[in-house]
Enzyme design. Structure first.
Site, PDB file in Angstrom:
ATOM      1  CG  ASP A 165      38.714  34.335  30.450  1.00  0.00           C
ATOM      2  OD1 ASP A 165      37.925  35.415  30.422  1.00  0.00           O
ATOM      3  OD2 ASP A 165      38.708  33.758  31.571  1.00  0.00           O
ATOM      4  NE  ARG A 200      33.125  61.267  34.018  1.00  0.00           N
ATOM      5  CZ  ARG A 200      33.708  62.732  34.297  1.00  0.00           C
ATOM      6  NH1 ARG A 200      35.002  62.781  34.638  1.00  0.00           N
ATOM      7  NH2 ARG A 200      32.996  63.783  34.579  1.00  0.00           N
ATOM      8  CD  GLN A 254      34.130  41.937  29.043  1.00  0.00           C
ATOM      9  OE1 GLN A 254      35.296  41.827  28.381  1.00  0.00           O
ATOM     10  NE2 GLN A 254      33.846  42.385  30.035  1.00  0.00           N
TER      11      GLN A 254
HETATM   12  O1  F6P Z   1      36.719  32.990  33.260  1.00  0.00           O
HETATM   13  C1  F6P Z   1      35.722  33.798  32.888  1.00  0.00           C
HETATM   14  C2  F6P Z   1      35.512  35.253  33.441  1.00  0.00           C
HETATM   15  O2  F6P Z   1      34.621  35.895  32.964  1.00  0.00           O
HETATM   16  C3  F6P Z   1      37.096  36.059  33.782  1.00  0.00           C
HETATM   17  O3  F6P Z   1      36.993  36.621  32.336  1.00  0.00           O
HETATM   18  C4  F6P Z   1      36.448  36.748  35.159  1.00  0.00           C
HETATM   19  O4  F6P Z   1      37.777  37.175  35.676  1.00  0.00           O
HETATM   20  C5  F6P Z   1      35.778  35.789  35.660  1.00  0.00           C
HETATM   21  O5  F6P Z   1      35.347  34.933  34.852  1.00  0.00           O
HETATM   22  C6  F6P Z   1      34.510  36.477  36.419  1.00  0.00           C
HETATM   23  O6  F6P Z   1      34.111  35.514  37.315  1.00  0.00           O
HETATM   24  P1  F6P Z   1      32.640  35.722  37.956  1.00  0.00           P
HETATM   25  O7  F6P Z   1      31.577  35.351  37.199  1.00  0.00           O
HETATM   26  O8  F6P Z   1      32.856  34.623  39.282  1.00  0.00           O
HETATM   27  O9  F6P Z   1      32.687  37.260  38.641  1.00  0.00           O
END
Ligand code: F6P
Length: 365
Positions: free
Chosen positions: A140, A279, A287
């Protein structure tokens, strides 16, 4: 001779293994012992989850995604969910146990590799007397006091690659493609990938959006003989009238809400208001996966080596940071004080506006 324990906490990010590799090699060169705690703090509680790391067992891992130690975002030792004898979940504080095990096993320092949540925990341990050093990890890029966290560059590269691929299918079908990307309450991934991937619209949490402004941009494309559009939406984007999008409180032991849903909502609105074939897709954990880019690999290796130098210099309760393209030590407390947001007057924002990208706000003529 020192004895180090290292943990990886929170969501994984490409580059974690590069940090582990670098810490292990830097320690070995100094004749120190280094251990890894599996799945966050599990290795502080159970010897089975503690693994001695040597150059042999980290051979070649710097180029591999994920973390060889495992990670969790549900293991805060200060509010740890445990089942009691009646099979009920109780949230308890096991931090004292972790401190006493750390001391009993004669560790000299804990290197905590994590985002704001994991580093907040590390800071609380430091306040209780544990020598701690933080390493900033998160796709992030929202940790303060460091210009970059590792993992971000790889996530941006994956998202940009996805946008490149979406262009051809969007164009072939004269469609609007709405792509939801990660980033929590900061728009870094959306901004960087959106500019690089030719987005028409980028929606970020830092700029509440008006859906009508988004639709105007899409209809304006039509007037200029462009019959498709790419809309990049950060998962934490909010509307100008305050609507937020999430999937609720989520899971046991997890402190943050699970974001998601804004991409579908935006696509629905565009379909209704412009009558364009639309869509949406969520890039999600793609990511976070895969090999780190060269940038993240190098940053991870540099962070790991710098963290070991900080152990040597006893700069505890600090996080290694990227500052003016060099390594710096910053107090963990300052790094976690506020989530780093995109700078709305930065050159990247000006560039985006100059090349006609819409942010869903109404700009003065
Ligand atoms: O903080 C990293 C992150 O990938 C965020 O971008 C996302 O909101 C969150 O973690 C998703 O978390 P999880 O892997 O628990 O679904």
């Amino acid at each position: 001779m020192k004895k180090i324990i290292m943990s990886t906490g929170g969501g994984d990010a490409p580059g974690l293994n590069a940090v582990i590799y670098s810490v292990v090699h830097s320690c070995y060169r100094r004749g120190w012992e280094v251990y890894g705690s599996r799945n966050g703090y599990a290795g502080f509680l159970d010897i089975e989850d503690l693994v001695q790391l040597t150059p042999k067992n980290v051979d070649g891992i710097y180029s591999i995604g994920g973390t060889i130690l495992g990670s969790t975002n549900k293991g805060n030792p200060f509010s740890y969910p445990l089942k009691n004898l009646a099979d009920e979940i109780q949230v308890i504080d096991i931090s004292d146990k972790i401190i006493s095990n750390f001391n009993r096993m004669k560790f000299d320092c804990h290197i905590a590799i994590g985002g704001d949540g994991s580093l907040a925990i590390a800071h609380r341990f430091a306040q209780k007397g544990m020598p701690v050093i933080g390493v900033p990890k998160t796709i992030d890029n929202d940790l303060g006091k460091t210009s970059r966290t590792f993992g971000f560059d790889t996530a941006v590269s994956t998202a940009t690659d996805a946008l490149d691929k979406l262009h051809s299918t969007a164009k072939s079908h004269n469609r609007v493609m709405v792509v939801e990307v990660m980033g929590r309450d900061s728009g870094w991934i959306a901004l960087y990938s959106g500019i690089s991937g030719g987005a028409d619209v980028i929606l970020v949490p830092e700029i509440p959006f008006d859906i009508n402004a988004v639709c105007d941009k899409i209809l304006d494309n039509e007037l200029h003989d462009k019959h498709y559009a790419i809309v990049v939406v950060a998962e934490g984007a909010i509307t100008s009238d305050g609507q937020t999008f999430n999937k609720g409180e989520g899971e046991l032991g997890r402190e943050e809400v699970i974001l998601g849903g804004v991409g579908d909502w935006v696509a629905d609105q565009i379909r209704k208001k412009t009558e364009k074939d639309t869509r949406s897709l969520v890039l999600g954990h793609l990511q976070r996966g895969g090999s780190p880019t060269t940038f993240d690999r190098l940053l991870g290796l540099r962070f790991g080596a710098a963290a070991v130098r900080m152990v040597e210099e006893k700069i505890f309760d600090h996080m290694v940071a990227l500052k003016d393209s060099g390594m710096a030590a910053v107090p963990i407390e300052e790094a976690i004080a506020m989530r780093k947001k995109i700078d709305l007057s930065s050159d990247k924002m000006v560039t985006a506006r100059d090349i006609g990208i819409c942010f869903g706000d109404v700009q003065p003529e």
